[in-house]
Design an enzyme around this catalytic site. Structure first.
Site, PDB file in Angstrom:
ATOM      1  N   GLY A 147      -4.926   3.067  -0.108  1.00 37.51           N
ATOM      2  CA  GLY A 147      -5.035   1.914  -1.008  1.00 37.51           C
ATOM      3  C   GLY A 147      -4.846   0.498  -0.245  1.00 37.51           C
ATOM      4  O   GLY A 147      -4.329   0.767   1.220  1.00 37.51           O
ATOM      5  N   CYS A 148      -4.881  -0.431  -0.784  1.00 34.87           N
ATOM      6  CA  CYS A 148      -4.598  -1.361  -0.052  1.00 34.87           C
ATOM      7  C   CYS A 148      -3.409  -1.585   0.044  1.00 34.87           C
ATOM      8  O   CYS A 148      -3.054  -2.385   1.592  1.00 34.87           O
ATOM      9  CB  CYS A 148      -5.304  -2.786  -1.400  1.00 34.87           C
ATOM     10  SG  CYS A 148      -4.871  -2.598  -2.866  1.00 34.87           S
ATOM     11  N   TYR A 149      -2.595  -2.012  -0.257  1.00 34.12           N
ATOM     12  CA  TYR A 149      -1.209  -2.299   0.333  1.00 34.12           C
ATOM     13  C   TYR A 149      -0.258  -1.306   0.966  1.00 34.12           C
ATOM     14  O   TYR A 149      -0.386  -1.922   1.842  1.00 34.12           O
ATOM     15  CB  TYR A 149      -0.358  -1.909  -1.665  1.00 34.12           C
ATOM     16  CG  TYR A 149      -0.275  -3.177  -2.595  1.00 34.12           C
ATOM     17  CD1 TYR A 149       0.033  -4.474  -2.299  1.00 34.12           C
ATOM     18  CD2 TYR A 149      -0.292  -2.660  -4.209  1.00 34.12           C
ATOM     19  CE1 TYR A 149       0.053  -5.150  -2.715  1.00 34.12           C
ATOM     20  CE2 TYR A 149      -0.254  -3.808  -4.666  1.00 34.12           C
ATOM     21  CZ  TYR A 149      -0.410  -5.095  -4.399  1.00 34.12           C
ATOM     22  OH  TYR A 149      -0.143  -6.266  -5.599  1.00 34.12           O
TER      23      TYR A 149
END
Lengths: 337, 337, 337, 337
Positions: A147-149
């Site tokens: 995921g980006c986070y």
């Protein structure tokens, strides 16, 4: 000779970014593009591609994909994604999955998402964060794109985990551009809601929190008290993460630790001052900076949420899975100004 | 009968906001406006005031001020401000100082700013945060208006100080709109630098950090390890503060503590969900929300940096110093949408 | 074998864009970068280039340039530029000048800028708008790169000039992103001035108006009453032009005229609906749309002011001057989303 | 004694603005607020009003309204609005209708909207542009509040109509903030679509074009060739209009004409330089500037689309209908900075 690849899920932002990257990739050749409905072309879906590429967009079909490609990128919602991945793997197609379906261990996944429908392949999947799993990725047939986070958070946090006080709380204050919320219409993404505004959402309850905790544990065999607080900012693309932690020895030289840790990494830049969003926008770079105040540390990272946080990291993983250099086809020049 | 007031420092954003508030104030009457040069009018300095007020702007002169007003607002840079305050107090004029000159104790001030040139009045000044110093303000002749960051941070932090683990680190992640940097031209405030961007600056080194620490100690007699990290966001006005701390008992009900603490406060709204910037923009409100994850807490506050963080708080202080109701002339209706 | 090129004026936005384009150019090889002071490196001037290119930036010197390069890009202010161009041409270096110095005929130039100091080369210069001057550019040693406003305006207007009523007024309502104003600090480019705002400036007095009029006359031998009104918008890069004109026959099919006119042009896209800024941002495309209401027409064009309006058009011109395909090294993929 | 008023249509932005204005109005007293569903409170609909007003929001009912109020503001979609207006007028309630239902003559309305269902009251309605219809408004029981685009366009155009060349084309290039599109979710109002972008929509086909043409004809008995081209800009509130026209005598002094025309108008400011959006945001002002180039003129106006373009103009109309001074309760202080 080029390698043929497919993209399933071409309607969203990450699907568009995959097309944009692969169009200029010297080794990959897009042979098939699909979404859930089909019956259109990629430049009709994304008018900015007019006169650049007008390839047909089909209704996704695993068998067709297996006939025309060696590797497939899945830019689909979770749950939908594992349905396809399963079929593709059976048909011998390598998969880079941008959804959450293969990122977590079974229990974690089912606690935070839904029942897992591909328990057979889940254990074989590799978490696609090249800085930590490069060799596994090289041998993988299924890579779960982070995921980006978690990408921005883990790259900042991992080098310091061994020095962090076990009993202290770690706080990850993350700020994401609106493209991270996708194309779906909602009051939260209405221009009037976001412009001149900023707010946190799902504080300490976001599904990327367990992803960060699990990977820290697997990589450093340490259970940390990680608290994740995402914010939405009036920016289209980009992500800034500010991590706050307490180390067990105030005399540790955190700046040297960071420089040393990433000295051989293509896509991590250790900076001497605070990072900003624009310097990584448009690239696969993760910029990181660390500052210290006694035993308190501030670790600051920046990525492009759609590229290093999704599509360009997916192509880096594909490069590794296919034995290519990590660099090829990956942009390092930012959208500045 | 109305009370006559002066404004010195009419060129900047906080000076403009003071004029805007006082124009509609039922009890205060602006008799004198000044800046460092004079020889203009307020609507020439701020064209948005055309056909609203065209009062003369003079070169600031303490004696003149004392002849035409009972109270004076100083919206000047630090150092310049104490020069005027000193003269005005000698001449019997009440002063609300928006600069840093009277906010700190002597040692703290001289360590972080410069030599103090009004050691006589410094001890008599009252810190103008009405929620904590209302009675002192009522009897004060000199009020030091708090900084914008300390206002948003202290209102969020103070109710929890007694529950915070002494040995833990507190992290104050603050995000400010660009108007907080003032009208001065700099690369940092250039549109191209800020638009689509976000970054931290002076992490754990900003001069508002000692102000926060000192007030926490004076109010709660507790030395906390406060780490302050300011960020600039692509927003004109508004401030969001996210405070991360560790409490000494995970069973404390932080939500009730906050509701109880501010139940009688006009200008603090305790919210049931994350606060945002726009809901306080244009008002004197400070919105606060708190969330808990075991012994980790997230305290989230929002203010308008130019109003609650400067000019409207200054007028609230003036209301108290002159025996008026805190409410009069203070706006509660936000700039939404 | 690659061709060696120099860039003079590396500090500004157009200089940065030149570096970014040439870094990925298959035929050009940057051998020399300069600005007015020298003594730095390109990644120090533009931190976003860290770990991408760290080439030295020298104090510009014509003789040095002639020793290491065949062609030089000048991204300098007008007046400064002609000083360099003159020397470079004498030394046999081809020049693409991004300033205004060689765009206009002598009288027009001296009326709107200053005394011309290179009257010898001025007549030899070619106006670098490839759609209209491709063959001249191929044979030129000095190309004057058009201004951003004239590029977007002329590409939209020229196809219709012969149909426009001579006695009517033409209005060019142009909107530019803030990067068009350059890096220089000014109240106009302060974030607080521009954010949530929009305004016209120098209406019917801007120096790009005579440039547009002169080129229309030279290309179509027709004197038109062109009125140019530029606006600043809260956008970093991009330009939208709305042209309003009256044609001499309401039955003309303006849509077919436009499609036919640009049917063979690489970098002009004739659209079936209104154009937007983002679809051309990051590219060398000019998107154009036309609509009709009786004898009134609305011609609508969009370009990236820093690329098609400056740096990528400069590289297209260099491609032509060096006998390369117009396409090479030129980006067609926009910064969407 | 205060006058009781109702607001129907409290969910949208104009409904919110009506509540905000009337809350501080010295003569009007809100007794009833409604939307299409009811069963909520105004601060639940608009959280920014928490601790400011918590009045109940009911399901709109004409009879109830007539029992508790003398005048009713309708902030409803067209078609819905005339249904209510009709009942309210029968019950003796004065109506200010913010929809399009009573703005146009029957034929114009039915051509551009739908079949009119209140042909009886339509002829009695007064067009609520106070600068042109003040006396009629004073005696009206039904006022049709003008659209935002027509308000900014007519105030700029009317003073010059008699000087405009009949055979020439007039072009109205209008730019609106996103709040003008309302709260409804659409791809057009998604933050990612609007941020860093700008585009025209419905060029020369928008329904505000016939409204402008009709009013010009009724006011100045002149048929003009008006072409209206609206644009969306990345701004929340505000509207900028640039009108391009040709006058029949180049020697007319357009600046004096404008100054003279509005010399006695409370809410029009004739400026000496280009107008901007922010100087009118938050106010009922319309700023206007005019420039000339031979027989070509550029008329430039700015309003707050939600206030002068809707809600504050509605309250000005109510002031007139009830015999109050136009000024009362109307804000003149802009949201600057």
């Amino acid at each position: 000779m080029k390698m043929n690849v497919s993209i399933v899920g071409a309607t969203g932002y990450t699907g568009l970014e995959l097309v944009k990257i692969l169009l200029n990739h010297p080794q990959f050749n897009i042979t098939y593009i699909a979404n859930s409905t089909g019956d259109t072309t990629i430049d009709k879906l994304h008018p900015c591609l007019t006169d650049v590429i007008n390839m047909e967009v089909k209704k996704a079909d695993a068998l067709e994909i297996s006939k025309v490609s060696t590797l497939c990128f899945l830019a689909l919602p979770h749950k939908t994604s594992m349905g396809f991945a399963k079929q593709l793997l059976e048909l011998g197609v390598k998969v880079v999955d941008l959804s959450a379906d293969y990122r977590l261990e079974l229990d974690t996944y089912e606690e935070h998402y839904c029942t897992h429908e591909d328990k057979e392949n889940l254990p074989k999947s590799v978490y696609g964060l090249p800085e930590f799993y490069e060799n596994d990725i090289k041998n993988a047939t299924l890579v779960a794109n982070p995921g980006c986070y978690p990408t921005a958070s883990l790259l900042a946090l991992i080098p310091f985990v061994k020095y962090i006080d076990n009993n202290s709380n770690i706080f990850v204050d993350a700020k994401s551009g609106v493209s991270g919320a996708g194309k779906k219409l909602s009051e939260t993404t209405h221009f009037v809601t976001v412009n001149d505004n900023m707010f946190a959402y799902n504080p300490m309850k976001h599904r990327h929190m367990p992803e960060i905790k699990e990977k820290v544990k697997l990589l450093e065999s340490k259970d940390l008290n990680i608290n994740f607080i995402p914010h939405l900012i009036p920016v289209t693309r980009g992500m800034l993460v500010s991590i706050y932690a307490t180390i067990n020895d105030a005399n540790i030289d955190v700046k040297s630790i960071l420089k040393e840790y990433y000295k051989d990494c293509e896509f991590v830049r250790v900076k001497d001052s605070c990072v900003d969003i624009k310097s990584t926008a448009g690239t696969n770079f993760c910029d990181i900076f660390v500052e210290q105040n006694g035993d308190a540390i501030f670790i600051n990272s920046s990525i492009d949420n759609l590229l290093r946080g999704a599509s360009s990291q997916a192509v880096v993983n594909a490069n590794l899975m296919c034995g290519y250099d990590v660099n090829i086809g990956i942009n390092k020049i930012a959208y500045v100004p």
